[in-house]
Each structure stands twice: as structure tokens, then as C-alpha cells.
Design a protein around this motif. Structure first.
Motif, PDB file in Angstrom:
ATOM      1  N   ASP A 469      75.578  60.457  81.035  1.00  0.00           N
ATOM      2  CA  ASP A 469      74.149  60.353  81.083  1.00  0.00           C
ATOM      3  C   ASP A 469      73.758  60.996  82.524  1.00  0.00           C
ATOM      4  OD1 ASP A 469      73.578  59.282  78.687  1.00  0.00           O
ATOM      5  OD2 ASP A 469      73.665  57.248  79.339  1.00  0.00           O
ATOM      6  N   PHE A 470      74.550  60.806  83.617  1.00  0.00           N
ATOM      7  CA  PHE A 470      74.392  61.229  84.693  1.00  0.00           C
ATOM      8  C   PHE A 470      74.201  62.770  84.758  1.00  0.00           C
ATOM      9  CE2 PHE A 470      75.052  62.191  89.362  1.00  0.00           C
ATOM     10  CZ  PHE A 470      74.240  61.282  90.064  1.00  0.00           C
ATOM     11  N   LYS A 471      75.231  63.308  84.418  1.00  0.00           N
ATOM     12  CA  LYS A 471      75.553  64.711  83.991  1.00  0.00           C
ATOM     13  C   LYS A 471      74.379  65.573  83.445  1.00  0.00           C
ATOM     14  CE  LYS A 471      79.986  64.425  83.085  1.00  0.00           C
ATOM     15  NZ  LYS A 471      81.392  64.787  82.956  1.00  0.00           N
ATOM     16  N   ASN A 472      73.947  64.692  82.290  1.00  0.00           N
ATOM     17  CA  ASN A 472      73.044  65.408  81.572  1.00  0.00           C
ATOM     18  C   ASN A 472      71.561  65.311  82.085  1.00  0.00           C
ATOM     19  OD1 ASN A 472      74.848  65.747  79.284  1.00  0.00           O
ATOM     20  ND2 ASN A 472      74.321  63.792  78.010  1.00  0.00           N
ATOM     21  N   THR A 473      71.408  64.326  83.022  1.00  0.00           N
ATOM     22  CA  THR A 473      70.324  64.453  83.813  1.00  0.00           C
ATOM     23  C   THR A 473      70.100  65.599  84.720  1.00  0.00           C
ATOM     24  OG1 THR A 473      69.932  61.981  83.600  1.00  0.00           O
ATOM     25  CG2 THR A 473      68.706  63.045  85.582  1.00  0.00           C
ATOM     26  N   VAL A 474      71.274  65.811  85.351  1.00  0.00           N
ATOM     27  CA  VAL A 474      71.296  66.830  86.203  1.00  0.00           C
ATOM     28  C   VAL A 474      71.240  68.250  85.548  1.00  0.00           C
ATOM     29  CG1 VAL A 474      73.019  68.394  87.745  1.00  0.00           C
ATOM     30  CG2 VAL A 474      72.769  65.732  88.031  1.00  0.00           C
ATOM     31  N   ALA A 475      71.951  68.509  84.247  1.00  0.00           N
ATOM     32  CA  ALA A 475      71.883  69.683  83.609  1.00  0.00           C
ATOM     33  C   ALA A 475      70.237  69.857  83.275  1.00  0.00           C
ATOM     34  CB  ALA A 475      72.732  69.595  82.265  1.00  0.00           C
ATOM     35  N   TYR A 508      81.759  74.179  88.643  1.00  0.00           N
ATOM     36  CA  TYR A 508      80.393  73.666  88.521  1.00  0.00           C
ATOM     37  C   TYR A 508      80.021  73.178  87.133  1.00  0.00           C
ATOM     38  CZ  TYR A 508      75.479  74.677  90.100  1.00  0.00           C
ATOM     39  OH  TYR A 508      74.295  74.761  90.715  1.00  0.00           O
ATOM     40  N   LEU A 509      78.843  72.141  86.958  1.00  0.00           N
ATOM     41  CA  LEU A 509      78.510  71.454  86.022  1.00  0.00           C
ATOM     42  C   LEU A 509      78.186  72.662  84.900  1.00  0.00           C
ATOM     43  CD1 LEU A 509      78.003  69.034  84.376  1.00  0.00           C
ATOM     44  CD2 LEU A 509      75.576  69.208  85.143  1.00  0.00           C
ATOM     45  N   ALA A 510      78.693  72.526  83.745  1.00  0.00           N
ATOM     46  CA  ALA A 510      78.317  73.628  82.493  1.00  0.00           C
ATOM     47  C   ALA A 510      77.084  73.469  82.132  1.00  0.00           C
ATOM     48  CB  ALA A 510      79.262  73.555  81.536  1.00  0.00           C
ATOM     49  N   GLN A 511      76.177  74.236  81.929  1.00  0.00           N
ATOM     50  CA  GLN A 511      74.864  74.228  81.323  1.00  0.00           C
ATOM     51  C   GLN A 511      74.890  74.187  79.854  1.00  0.00           C
ATOM     52  OE1 GLN A 511      72.934  72.643  83.669  1.00  0.00           O
ATOM     53  NE2 GLN A 511      71.372  73.835  82.861  1.00  0.00           N
ATOM     54  N   PRO A 512      74.320  73.201  79.190  1.00  0.00           N
ATOM     55  CA  PRO A 512      74.312  73.123  77.769  1.00  0.00           C
ATOM     56  C   PRO A 512      73.426  74.424  77.077  1.00  0.00           C
ATOM     57  CG  PRO A 512      73.074  71.426  78.688  1.00  0.00           C
ATOM     58  CD  PRO A 512      73.786  72.046  79.795  1.00  0.00           C
ATOM     59  N   GLU A 513      73.687  74.738  75.989  1.00  0.00           N
ATOM     60  CA  GLU A 513      72.940  75.670  75.367  1.00  0.00           C
ATOM     61  C   GLU A 513      71.626  75.267  74.863  1.00  0.00           C
ATOM     62  OE1 GLU A 513      75.102  77.733  72.241  1.00  0.00           O
ATOM     63  OE2 GLU A 513      76.581  78.361  73.648  1.00  0.00           O
ATOM     64  N   ASN A 514      71.779  73.919  74.647  1.00  0.00           N
ATOM     65  CA  ASN A 514      70.139  73.388  73.794  1.00  0.00           C
ATOM     66  C   ASN A 514      69.190  72.979  74.978  1.00  0.00           C
ATOM     67  OD1 ASN A 514      71.988  71.290  74.517  1.00  0.00           O
ATOM     68  ND2 ASN A 514      70.471  69.857  73.627  1.00  0.00           N
ATOM     69  N   ASN A 515      67.982  72.884  74.879  1.00  0.00           N
ATOM     70  CA  ASN A 515      66.958  72.489  75.860  1.00  0.00           C
ATOM     71  C   ASN A 515      67.036  70.729  75.912  1.00  0.00           C
ATOM     72  OD1 ASN A 515      64.521  71.519  77.285  1.00  0.00           O
ATOM     73  ND2 ASN A 515      63.871  73.848  76.894  1.00  0.00           N
ATOM     74  N   MET A 516      67.751  70.700  77.280  1.00  0.00           N
ATOM     75  CA  MET A 516      67.953  69.185  77.222  1.00  0.00           C
ATOM     76  C   MET A 516      66.652  68.374  77.379  1.00  0.00           C
ATOM     77  SD  MET A 516      71.288  68.715  77.364  1.00  0.00           S
ATOM     78  CE  MET A 516      71.240  67.010  78.300  1.00  0.00           C
ATOM     79  N   ALA A 517      65.519  68.893  77.992  1.00  0.00           N
ATOM     80  CA  ALA A 517      64.441  68.312  78.387  1.00  0.00           C
ATOM     81  C   ALA A 517      63.565  67.949  76.988  1.00  0.00           C
ATOM     82  CB  ALA A 517      63.526  69.296  79.262  1.00  0.00           C
ATOM     83  N   ASP A 518      63.784  68.990  76.126  1.00  0.00           N
ATOM     84  CA  ASP A 518      63.077  68.895  74.898  1.00  0.00           C
ATOM     85  C   ASP A 518      63.762  67.696  74.095  1.00  0.00           C
ATOM     86  OD1 ASP A 518      61.144  70.715  75.312  1.00  0.00           O
ATOM     87  OD2 ASP A 518      62.047  72.328  74.184  1.00  0.00           O
ATOM     88  N   SER A 519      65.026  67.714  74.402  1.00  0.00           N
ATOM     89  CA  SER A 519      65.801  66.593  73.375  1.00  0.00           C
ATOM     90  C   SER A 519      65.479  65.138  74.050  1.00  0.00           C
ATOM     91  CB  SER A 519      67.332  66.991  73.566  1.00  0.00           C
ATOM     92  OG  SER A 519      67.648  68.036  72.989  1.00  0.00           O
ATOM     93  N   PHE A 520      65.513  65.279  75.423  1.00  0.00           N
ATOM     94  CA  PHE A 520      65.207  63.989  76.026  1.00  0.00           C
ATOM     95  C   PHE A 520      63.759  63.525  75.670  1.00  0.00           C
ATOM     96  CE2 PHE A 520      63.238  61.440  79.455  1.00  0.00           C
ATOM     97  CZ  PHE A 520      64.190  60.490  79.681  1.00  0.00           C
ATOM     98  N   ILE A 521      62.817  64.345  75.742  1.00  0.00           N
ATOM     99  CA  ILE A 521      61.256  63.866  75.074  1.00  0.00           C
ATOM    100  C   ILE A 521      61.509  63.595  73.606  1.00  0.00           C
ATOM    101  CG2 ILE A 521      59.123  65.156  74.840  1.00  0.00           C
ATOM    102  CD1 ILE A 521      59.581  66.847  77.155  1.00  0.00           C
TER     103      ILE A 521
END
Length: 531
Positions: A469-475, A508-521
Motif C-alpha cells: 500500500d505504501f509503494k502504491n501510494t507513491v506510484a 527505482y519503483l516501477a510505475q504500474p501501467e494502469n491509472n492508480m489514482a482512478d483505481s483508488f477513487i
């Protein structure tokens, strides 16, 4: 300034300052002048100095006032920047041009800067008595380094130069000059305060008041301002009730809301949160009756933000969260996205304090949803970075603190690099050339970039060792703010280089392909509250 026969209270104070200036400088040994004002009357000193600069000779002062706002990074860079600024201001002056043509070398010390100023003032001695130099850098890399630079030149100010500083009774930052250089340092203390100016301004305006009720209300409101600052809650409430009675009879709902907010402020200062909360609720009730939509929303937003703060002060986090959410909704209706984001951020913070992470995440998601309407560059100017910092704290508070401590350590190490560069320049053999300065700057910049990358790498290792969750928040923050975001406080590139030019980190933290912000919302969408 007012050219009519009736002067405003501020103009009277400016005239008082002018006379104090002339009186103080009757002593030719006064080379350092500090103008000290009450914290709420700083504008008077600023007005005086701006007027003298814009209208040389005003109030019979035969001095030339010049303000320098160039930023302070290192002492040697500032010394050169001041001379460059003088040339820029008076580029048609043969005094500056001839001096510089003769020297053809960089300025590296404050004493050399004063020498250039002295040359300029001497050349124009027929036009003014003293060159009054106001040093007001728009930014300062290290306050201690700046005050040390001032201290180094304080005892060597030429007889035709006056250095001018402004401070306040709350923060008398130039007192050390008065203590250390008493023989040639003068203090001008402005006697008035903001409330006195407000009172005098009102009485002057009231002389021509045609609406007796409006004049009476303004008089009562002025009394409330003064009592809020200097009186007791009982005194303030007694006076406020008279203003409320008049406003009620006239149907002045906005004015009633203002008075209730002041009553609440008085109770908060006295530590009586329950009475403050009741007063803020009354302010909100009055605001709801305001017929004009824009004014109504503005007063409702102000009342609920204040109400949230009052609840927060007594750890009533659930009620505070509700008030902040209401404030955010009013702000959104008013089209103020920045305040709407901050209202939801504060609501989320309150939910975290009451240990309700799901409610907190939902509030943060609302803030992020609103932020989607802003370009990425503008998002950084909102409190969205603090939303992500709150989420990091939710997932791993000690790791979040460690990221913050990295920034504190970085700042101190950067200050050490700046100090070391200053010392290197001081020990360069004469004559110092432009190439010598370039070499020092190159060493400084290389050191700053190395430190920047070292700190980035340290922060990145902390991030990589965090939970999912910590890493996903940074991403998510990197998708939403900028690709190099790694926590708060933000650490800017020392040369302001854009992110795409930064040195690549090996891990370096790998960036996910999907939009993390939209997923969180979407994940925290509750009962259509984000729609």
C-alpha cells in the motif's frame, strides 16, 4: 499619496517616519538603520520606503532610496548580484559604467559591493546626500549565511551609504546589529499599531457618513475588532450583541455572520471551544439567509472551515470532519477547487485521527477527484501533496517520518555546501578572475547534484522497502503530481532541472501501467458521494 488637504492616518504615520528618519540621521555616525513596527503595522514602513524610492526628495529627505530584491544563495553570488542590480537600475549612469569598466573583475565580497555603491554615491553627491540601500532578498538559501554576510559588512559601511532594515516587535531579527554596532546603528520604532490605524481611519471616514445605521454598525464592528485583540470574551460579546441587534433589524445577514465569527474567535482565544463552536454555528445560520449566492457560499465556507478548526481543537474529530466536508462542498459550489480540495483533505485527516481509515480514504479520494480537473502543474499548488503524505502515514507512519527526516538532513548538508563555497572564494588568491568563480560554482553545483541524487536514492530505498500500500501510494502520487515525487517536504533539483533530465536511479519503483489514482477513487467511491 493623498494630494488633498485631508491626510489619511497612514499618511500621518509616513510623515512621522520621515521626521524620525531626518532626526536620526542628524548623527552622521548612524550607518545602519532599523525601522521596527508592530507586527500588524508593517505596511506603514513599507509604504514609507516605497514612496521615498518612487518619489525621491519626498518629505524633504535628500537621500536616494534603492531596494534590492535579488535572491541570496551564497555571499559571493549575492555580492555580485547587488552590483549587477545597481547597474540594471541605473544603466545610464556613467558612474556605474566607468567604475565597472575600470575594474573588469568579479565582485566576491560585501565590502567590494559597498565600494561600488560608494563610488556611485560619490559620483552623484550633487543629487543626493546618502544612498539608502534596502536589502530585501526575495529568497534566502540559508538565513544564518545571510545574516553573517550582513554582519561582515556592518562595520565597514561608507560615510555616504546607509543600510536600511525592517523588522517587527514580534520578530526583531536585526536586533543583533543594534547590540553589536551600537555606535553607528539606529533604531526607529513606529509607535502606532494596526488597530489604532483602523480606528483613526474609521473616524475620518465617519465624518462624511450619510447612513447613520451603517456608520453605527461600522463603529460597533471596529470596537469588536479591538476587543477581539485586547479585550475579554465578555466585553467582546457585549459589544457584539449591539452590532447583532442593529444588523438583525436591518436584515444584514452577512454582517451578522461576521460578528458571530468574531465572537467565536474571542472564545477560542480564551480557550472556550464549546462557546466558540456555538458562535460559529450561529454564523453559519446567518450565512444561510444571505440572498446573494456568491456571498452566501463564501460565508458558509468560512463558517464551516472555522467550525471544523474549533471542533479539532478539542479532539472532536468526527464533528470536525463533518464541518470540513461541508466547507469543501460549499467551496465546490462556489467554483473554488483549491479550498474544496483542502476541505476534503482536512476531513480525511480528522478521520485518521479518529482511527477510521476507510472514511479517511474516501475523503482523500474526493480531494483527488476534484484535482483531476486541474493540470498536473497546478495540482502541486494545492494541498494534494499532503493528501498523499497522509496516505503514506496511514500505511507506515515511521517510514513516512524517515522520508521527512531525509529532507531535513538534505537541507543542512546543502547549507554546508553553500558555506564551504563561500569559504573557498574568501581564500582564493588575488586577483580573483571570473574563471576562478566559475570553478567554485562548478564544484558547488556538482556537490549539490551529488547530494540531491544521494538523498533521492536514500528515499527510494525507504520506499522500496515499504509495504504494498505504501509503494502504491507513491506510484499514485507520481502519476498525479510528478514522476520524481518521493514524499514531503519536497526536495527540488538544485539547478531547477526538469524531471526528465534527472539522473536515472539504479533501483527505482516501477510505475504500474494502469491509472492508480482512478483505481483508488473507484475503490473508495461510497454511495455515489464522488459523483
Amino acid at each position: 499619496m493623498n494630494t488633498g488637504s485631508i491626510k489619511t492616518p497612514v499618511e500621518h504615520q509616513v510623515e512621522w517616519l520621515a521626521q524620525a528618519w531626518l532626526s536620526t540621521l542628524q548623527n552622521p555616525q548612524m550607518r545602519l538603520l532599523t525601522i521596527r513596527s508592530r507586527d500588524d503595522a508593517r505596511a506603514v514602513a513599507q509604504t514609507f520606503l516605497a514612496l521615498q524610492e518612487q518619489q525621491p526628495g519626498e518629505h524633504g529627505i535628500p537621500d536616494l532610496f534603492v531596494t534590492f530584491t535579488c535572491p541570496f544563495t551564497t555571499g559571493y553570488d549575492y555580492s555580485q548580484s547587488l552590483v549587477d542590480a545597481l547597474i540594471g537600475k541605473y544603466q545610464n549612469s556613467d558612474a556605474v559604467a566607468s567604475y565597472w569598466e575600470a575594474e573588469k573583475r568579479p565582485v566576491t565580497q560585501g565590502a567590494e559591493t559597498l565600494s561600488c555603491f560608494q563610488h556611485f554615491a560619490s559620483h552623484h553627491r550633487a543629487n543626493f546626500r546618502y544612498l539608502a540601500v534596502m536589502l530585501s532578498p526575495e529568497s534566502v538559501s540559508d538565513r544564518q549565511l545571510f545574516t553573517r554576510w550582513i554582519g561582515d559588512i556592518a562595520s565597514t559601511v561608507p560615510d555616504n551609504i546607509r543600510l536600511v532594515f525592517c523588522d517587527t516587535d514580534v520578530q526583531p531579527e536585526w536586533q543583533f546589529l543594534l547590540d553589536k554596532h551600537a555606535a553607528h546603528a539606529g533604531l526607529i520604532t513606529l509607535p502606532t499599531d494596526g488597530l489604532q490605524l483602523m480606528r483613526e481611519t474609521y473616524y475620518q471616514q465617519a465624518a462624511g457618513e450619510r447612513d447613520a445605521d451603517a456608520g453605527r454598525y461600522r463603529s460597533l464592528l471596529l470596537d469588536c475588532f479591538i476587543l477581539l485583540e485586547k479585550g475579554t470574551p465578555a466585553q467582546l460579546t457585549q459589544r457584539a450583541e449591539q452590532a447583532l441587534s442593529l444588523a438583525g433589524k436591518k436584515g444584514w445577514h452577512a454582517q451578522s455572520a461576521i460578528v458571530h465569527n468574531m465572537i467565536a474567535g474571542g472564545h477560542l482565544k480564551a480557550g472556550d471551544a464549546p462557546k466558540a463552536i456555538a458562535a460559529y454555528q450561529e454564523a453559519r445560520r446567518c450565512a444561510q439567509a444571505i440572498p446573494q449566492a456568491d456571498q452566501r457560499l463564501q460565508h458558509l465556507m468560512q463558517a464551516d472551515f472555522s467550525l471544523g478548526g474549533a471542533h479539532y481543537s478539542v479532539n472532536a474529530y468526527q464533528q470536525a470532519a463533518r464541518a470540513y466536508t461541508d466547507a469543501a462542498n460549499w467551496a465546490q459550489q462556489a467554483g473554488n477547487v483549491y479550498y474544496a480540495i483542502d476541505g476534503h483533505r482536512m476531513a480525511g485527516h480528522c478521520h485518521l485521527r479518529r482511527h477510521h481509515p476507510d472514511d479517511a480514504s474516501a475523503a482523500f479520494a474526493r480531494a483527488m477527484q476534484l484535482g483531476k480537473s486541474l493540470p498536473a502543474g497546478q495540482r502541486l499548488a494545492t494541498t494534494l501533496p499532503f493528501v498523499f503524505q497522509e496516505l503514506l502515514r496511514l500505511h507506515d507512519a515511521p517510514r513516512t517520518d524517515a522520508l521527512s527526516q531525509c529532507a531535513e538532513k538534505h537541507k543542512q548538508q546543502d547549507c554546508n555546501l553553500l558555506t564551504a563555497a563561500d569559504e573557498r572564494v574568501k581564500h582564493l588568491p588575488a586577483p580573483i578572475s571570473a574563471d576562478d568563480i566559475d570553478a567554485v560554482n562548478k564544484q558547488l553545483h556538482n556537490g549539490q547534484i551529488a547530494l540531491f541524487n544521494q538523498t533521492r536514492q536514500h528515499r527510494e530505498q525507504l520506499i522500496l522497502k515499504g509495504n504494498t500500500d505504501f509503494k502504491n501510494t507513491v506510484a499514485m502520487a507520481r502519476q498525479y503530481l510528478h514522476e520524481g515525487w518521493n514524499g514531503l517536504p519536497d526536495i527540488p533539483h538544485p539547478l531547477d532541472a526538469p524531471y526528465r533530465t534527472w539522473t536515472a536511479m539504479p533501483n527505482y519503483l516501477a510505475q504500474p501501467e494502469n491509472n492508480m489514482a482512478d483505481s483508488f477513487i473507484s475503490q473508495h467511491h461510497k454511495d455515489g458521494s464522488l459523483s
